[in-house]
Design a protein around this motif. Structure first.
Motif, PDB file in Angstrom:
ATOM      1  N   GLU A 145       0.847  -1.209  -0.093  1.00 13.76           N
ATOM      2  CA  GLU A 145      -0.078   0.027  -0.192  1.00 13.76           C
ATOM      3  C   GLU A 145       1.026   1.182  -0.069  1.00 13.76           C
ATOM      4  OE1 GLU A 145      -4.244   1.472   2.000  1.00 13.76           O
ATOM      5  OE2 GLU A 145      -3.160  -0.041   3.176  1.00 13.76           O
ATOM      6  N   GLY A 146       0.529   2.276  -0.554  1.00 14.42           N
ATOM      7  CA  GLY A 146       1.044   3.605  -0.840  1.00 14.42           C
ATOM      8  C   GLY A 146       2.271   3.556  -1.845  1.00 14.42           C
ATOM      9  N   SER A 147       2.297   2.434  -2.303  1.00 13.31           N
ATOM     10  CA  SER A 147       3.295   2.362  -3.888  1.00 13.31           C
ATOM     11  C   SER A 147       2.814   3.120  -5.128  1.00 13.31           C
ATOM     12  CB  SER A 147       3.543   0.853  -4.039  1.00 13.31           C
ATOM     13  OG  SER A 147       3.948   0.173  -3.360  1.00 13.31           O
ATOM     14  N   SER A 148       3.753   3.746  -5.892  1.00 12.95           N
ATOM     15  CA  SER A 148       3.520   4.115  -7.139  1.00 12.95           C
ATOM     16  C   SER A 148       3.849   3.176  -8.120  1.00 12.95           C
ATOM     17  CB  SER A 148       4.287   5.533  -7.545  1.00 12.95           C
ATOM     18  OG  SER A 148       5.682   5.150  -7.215  1.00 12.95           O
ATOM     19  N   VAL A 149       2.835   2.887  -8.880  1.00 12.55           N
ATOM     20  CA  VAL A 149       2.956   1.854  -9.900  1.00 12.55           C
ATOM     21  C   VAL A 149       2.920   2.269 -11.512  1.00 12.55           C
ATOM     22  CG1 VAL A 149       2.411  -0.602 -10.669  1.00 12.55           C
ATOM     23  CG2 VAL A 149       2.129   0.243  -8.204  1.00 12.55           C
ATOM     24  N   VAL A 150       3.868   1.962 -12.099  1.00  9.89           N
ATOM     25  CA  VAL A 150       3.507   2.238 -13.708  1.00  9.89           C
ATOM     26  C   VAL A 150       3.405   0.762 -14.424  1.00  9.89           C
ATOM     27  CG1 VAL A 150       4.756   3.107 -15.955  1.00  9.89           C
ATOM     28  CG2 VAL A 150       4.667   4.554 -13.632  1.00  9.89           C
ATOM     29  N   CYS A 151       2.553   0.782 -15.048  1.00  8.36           N
ATOM     30  CA  CYS A 151       2.099  -0.278 -15.990  1.00  8.36           C
ATOM     31  C   CYS A 151       2.304  -0.010 -17.455  1.00  8.36           C
ATOM     32  CB  CYS A 151       0.899  -0.940 -15.872  1.00  8.36           C
ATOM     33  SG  CYS A 151       0.579  -1.697 -14.371  1.00  8.36           S
ATOM     34  N   THR A 152       3.196  -0.599 -18.284  1.00  5.69           N
ATOM     35  CA  THR A 152       3.451  -0.043 -19.730  1.00  5.69           C
ATOM     36  C   THR A 152       2.690  -0.984 -20.422  1.00  5.69           C
ATOM     37  OG1 THR A 152       5.761   0.260 -19.650  1.00  5.69           O
ATOM     38  CG2 THR A 152       4.890  -0.515 -21.748  1.00  5.69           C
ATOM     39  N   LEU A 153       1.432   0.024 -21.390  1.00  9.09           N
ATOM     40  CA  LEU A 153       0.758  -0.673 -22.506  1.00  9.09           C
ATOM     41  C   LEU A 153       1.341  -0.626 -23.592  1.00  9.09           C
ATOM     42  CD1 LEU A 153      -2.752   1.103 -21.175  1.00  9.09           C
ATOM     43  CD2 LEU A 153      -1.609  -0.972 -20.314  1.00  9.09           C
ATOM     44  N   THR A 154       1.930  -1.799 -24.101  1.00 11.88           N
ATOM     45  CA  THR A 154       2.872  -1.647 -25.297  1.00 11.88           C
ATOM     46  C   THR A 154       2.226  -1.511 -26.839  1.00 11.88           C
ATOM     47  OG1 THR A 154       2.409  -4.070 -25.138  1.00 11.88           O
ATOM     48  CG2 THR A 154       4.442  -3.275 -24.296  1.00 11.88           C
ATOM     49  N   GLY A 155       1.027  -1.513 -26.713  1.00 12.37           N
ATOM     50  CA  GLY A 155       0.362  -1.317 -28.228  1.00 12.37           C
ATOM     51  C   GLY A 155      -1.219  -0.872 -28.168  1.00 12.37           C
ATOM     52  N   HIS A 156      -1.618  -0.472 -29.074  1.00 12.13           N
ATOM     53  CA  HIS A 156      -3.055   0.140 -29.196  1.00 12.13           C
ATOM     54  C   HIS A 156      -4.096  -1.101 -29.493  1.00 12.13           C
ATOM     55  CE1 HIS A 156      -6.534   2.363 -30.523  1.00 12.13           C
ATOM     56  NE2 HIS A 156      -5.787   3.536 -30.085  1.00 12.13           N
ATOM     57  N   GLY A 157      -5.169  -1.118 -29.107  1.00 12.96           N
ATOM     58  CA  GLY A 157      -6.168  -2.172 -29.229  1.00 12.96           C
ATOM     59  C   GLY A 157      -6.425  -2.196 -30.643  1.00 12.96           C
ATOM     60  N   LEU A 158      -6.386  -1.528 -31.543  1.00 14.45           N
ATOM     61  CA  LEU A 158      -6.936  -1.498 -33.007  1.00 14.45           C
ATOM     62  C   LEU A 158      -5.761  -2.555 -33.649  1.00 14.45           C
ATOM     63  CD1 LEU A 158      -7.884   2.065 -33.725  1.00 14.45           C
ATOM     64  CD2 LEU A 158      -9.577   0.104 -33.487  1.00 14.45           C
ATOM     65  N   LYS A 159      -4.913  -2.980 -33.025  1.00 13.31           N
ATOM     66  CA  LYS A 159      -3.984  -3.903 -33.654  1.00 13.31           C
ATOM     67  C   LYS A 159      -4.614  -5.000 -33.878  1.00 13.31           C
ATOM     68  CE  LYS A 159       0.310  -1.606 -33.369  1.00 13.31           C
ATOM     69  NZ  LYS A 159       1.301  -1.840 -34.631  1.00 13.31           N
ATOM     70  N   ASP A 160      -5.518  -5.417 -32.951  1.00 15.10           N
ATOM     71  CA  ASP A 160      -6.103  -6.617 -33.095  1.00 15.10           C
ATOM     72  C   ASP A 160      -7.828  -6.308 -32.753  1.00 15.10           C
ATOM     73  OD1 ASP A 160      -7.069  -9.320 -32.826  1.00 15.10           O
ATOM     74  OD2 ASP A 160      -5.445  -9.896 -31.352  1.00 15.10           O
ATOM     75  N   PRO A 161      -8.543  -5.770 -33.650  1.00 20.06           N
ATOM     76  CA  PRO A 161      -9.998  -5.520 -33.427  1.00 20.06           C
ATOM     77  C   PRO A 161     -10.720  -6.823 -33.294  1.00 20.06           C
ATOM     78  CG  PRO A 161      -9.050  -5.261 -35.889  1.00 20.06           C
ATOM     79  CD  PRO A 161      -8.123  -5.569 -35.098  1.00 20.06           C
TER      80      PRO A 161
ATOM     81  N   ALA B 211     -10.010  -9.634 -31.517  1.00 17.64           N
ATOM     82  CA  ALA B 211      -9.956  -9.881 -30.205  1.00 17.64           C
ATOM     83  C   ALA B 211     -10.995  -9.187 -29.491  1.00 17.64           C
ATOM     84  CB  ALA B 211      -8.699  -9.667 -29.552  1.00 17.64           C
ATOM     85  N   ALA B 212     -10.903  -7.825 -29.747  1.00 14.07           N
ATOM     86  CA  ALA B 212     -11.975  -6.599 -29.002  1.00 14.07           C
ATOM     87  C   ALA B 212     -13.250  -7.079 -28.992  1.00 14.07           C
ATOM     88  CB  ALA B 212     -11.637  -5.501 -29.537  1.00 14.07           C
ATOM     89  N   ILE B 213     -13.651  -7.089 -30.475  1.00 16.61           N
ATOM     90  CA  ILE B 213     -15.094  -7.355 -30.708  1.00 16.61           C
ATOM     91  C   ILE B 213     -15.510  -8.708 -30.213  1.00 16.61           C
ATOM     92  CG2 ILE B 213     -16.642  -7.866 -32.674  1.00 16.61           C
ATOM     93  CD1 ILE B 213     -14.876  -5.907 -34.417  1.00 16.61           C
ATOM     94  N   ALA B 214     -14.719  -9.532 -30.034  1.00 21.25           N
ATOM     95  CA  ALA B 214     -15.268 -11.040 -29.672  1.00 21.25           C
ATOM     96  C   ALA B 214     -15.425 -11.063 -28.073  1.00 21.25           C
ATOM     97  CB  ALA B 214     -14.188 -11.991 -29.705  1.00 21.25           C
ATOM     98  N   GLN B 215     -14.975  -9.763 -27.243  1.00 24.04           N
ATOM     99  CA  GLN B 215     -15.439  -9.952 -25.951  1.00 24.04           C
ATOM    100  C   GLN B 215     -16.053  -8.552 -25.562  1.00 24.04           C
ATOM    101  OE1 GLN B 215     -12.670  -9.364 -22.896  1.00 24.04           O
ATOM    102  NE2 GLN B 215     -10.903  -8.439 -24.483  1.00 24.04           N
ATOM    103  N   ALA B 216     -16.533  -7.820 -26.586  1.00 25.12           N
ATOM    104  CA  ALA B 216     -17.371  -6.542 -26.040  1.00 25.12           C
ATOM    105  C   ALA B 216     -18.520  -7.001 -25.521  1.00 25.12           C
ATOM    106  CB  ALA B 216     -17.903  -5.846 -27.579  1.00 25.12           C
ATOM    107  N   SER B 217     -18.874  -5.814 -24.444  1.00 26.23           N
ATOM    108  CA  SER B 217     -20.088  -5.957 -23.688  1.00 26.23           C
ATOM    109  C   SER B 217     -21.577  -6.229 -24.215  1.00 26.23           C
ATOM    110  CB  SER B 217     -19.906  -5.128 -22.611  1.00 26.23           C
ATOM    111  OG  SER B 217     -18.861  -5.129 -21.880  1.00 26.23           O
ATOM    112  N   ARG B 218     -21.330  -5.319 -25.489  1.00 26.27           N
ATOM    113  CA  ARG B 218     -22.875  -5.067 -26.203  1.00 26.27           C
ATOM    114  C   ARG B 218     -22.608  -5.295 -27.426  1.00 26.27           C
ATOM    115  NH1 ARG B 218     -22.973  -0.564 -22.241  1.00 26.27           N
ATOM    116  NH2 ARG B 218     -24.723  -0.614 -20.945  1.00 26.27           N
TER     117      ARG B 218
END
Length: 380
Positions: free
Chosen positions: A334-350, A352-359
């Motif tokens: 607790e109290g830590s600062s955490v940086v997470c690298t997001l390496t690529g944009h979601g449009l790279k693999d549309p 995979a995104a569409i397959a799990q869309a909520s609606r």
């Protein structure tokens, strides 16, 4: 208000910290300077006091962190007189290599696993005019082949075994420290080939070496190519944490994986090229490696998109999936600062995104009453 300053890419910005000369022709697409976004909504649900940030590398010119390394690799290839570059790729490296080769006016040969690359990435490599060679094998087969080709043909290899790639990628650490005013306590990354976790450690180590922290062998990983600049602002180095997909986790198995499988295609790599140095990064930083199931990775990708408005590709979300688990388990204090690298944009693999869309899209007649009814039925 000041006018007239134009950002021209990370090499110009950090020229005094990179292995270039005053007369070097810089091959750039304005990469770097990506946003460090503090997450607001996800941490509220944790009931745990942490500063959680994502470094969104998907907003680089070709949509991934690979542009940071490729601007350096292609710049040095051109400086050395090369007329062609070659790489093996799961997708993002091929997109970056193709774009920067086009910018430089040279040829890019990209070797990719047939049927194992997201269509968004393949489209990039093809549109930029590269020579795409699809092999009946995986990334590790491709990596073996391009290394052999580079030894016998007049082409420059631009995978992360090229030390200039890591020199470009280390600049992400510079940007993070400049924004936070210090290094984070923890830096979490997806791990495939393991070059990026190594590159970040180079960056943090260079900064720490100029603020009084004792750094043993600060140049261990840069192979003599770094150029320190005084006056850094990092008084510490973070603990480096790397997350792999469970079906492609050689660092967790303690041995190479011959047939890696995961929905996170960007880290579907069983024989990491930076194997030895990545283990040293873990040891020197006091960090660790862990693994995430595909279901966890996809859930984190969806969570980021729906709760924070940040759309990354599946492999990127491994860093957040792992960090959230380690925060909940109190492995990250607790109290830590955490940086997470997001390496690529979601449009790279549309797909995979569409397959799990909520609606699913709602189909109605082109009438006011029908549209109004659909809105009222779906109000939250």
């Amino acid at each position: 208000m000041a006018f007239g300053h134009r950002y021209t890419g990370l090499i110009d910005r950090y020229r005094d910290r990179l292995p270039v000369h005053d007369d070097t022709r810089i091959i750039s697409l304005g990469e770097g300077n990506t946003p460090l976004i503090r997450l607001n909504n996800i941490p509220r649900e944790l009931d745990y006091d942490v500063e959680l940030y994502v470094k969104f590398e998907g907003l680089n010119p070709t949509g991934s962190f690979k542009d940071r390394g490729m601007t350096m690799a292609v710049t040095k290839a051109v400086e050395e007189g090369s007329k062609a570059i070659i790489c093996a790729s799961t997708g993002n490296t091929s997109a970056a290599a193709a774009a920067y080769a086009a910018r430089a006016g040279i040829t890019a040969f990209v070797v990719i696993p047939d049927g194992k690359i997201a269509m968004g990435k393949l489209a990039q490599a093809m549109m930029h005019g590269s020579v795409v060679i699809q092999i009946e094998g995986n990334f590790d087969d491709g990596m073996r082949l391009v290394k052999e080709v580079a030894n016998t043909s007049p082409v420059t290899l631009v995978n992360s075994v090229n030390p200039f790639r890591l020199q470009g990628q280390k600049t992400a650490a510079f940007e993070i420290v400049e924004e936070l005013g210090r290094a984070p306590d923890f830096h979490c990354l997806p791990v495939g080939n393991a070059g990026n976790i190594t590159a970040h450690w180079i960056g943090y180590s260079e900064l720490a070496a100029h603020t009084g922290e004792h750094v043993t062998e600060a140049c261990t990983f840069c192979r003599g190519h770094c150029r320190y600049a005084g006056g850094g602002v990092a008084g510490q180095r973070p603990r480096m944490v790397g997350y792999q997909a469970s079906g492609s986790a050689p660092f967790l198995r303690g041995a190479m994986v011959d047939a890696p499988e995961t929905v996170a295609t960007a880290i579907r790599i069983g024989h990491p090229q930076s194997w030895d140095v990545a283990w040293k990064v873990r040891e020197e930083s006091g960090g660790w490696f862990d693994e995430c199931a595909d279901e966890e990775i996809l859930a984190a990708q969806k969570l980021l998109a729906e709760k924070e408005g940040v759309f990354c590709e599946p492999a990127s979300a491994a860093s957040v999936a792992g960090a959230l688990r380690d925060i909940r388990d109190r492995k990250i204090p607790e109290g830590s600062s955490v940086v997470c690298t997001l390496t690529g944009h979601g449009l790279k693999d549309p797909d995979a995104a569409i397959a799990q869309a909520s609606r699913e899209p709602i189909k109605v007649r082109a009438e006011l009453e029908a549209v109004t009814r659909a809105i009222h039925e779906n109000m939250e």
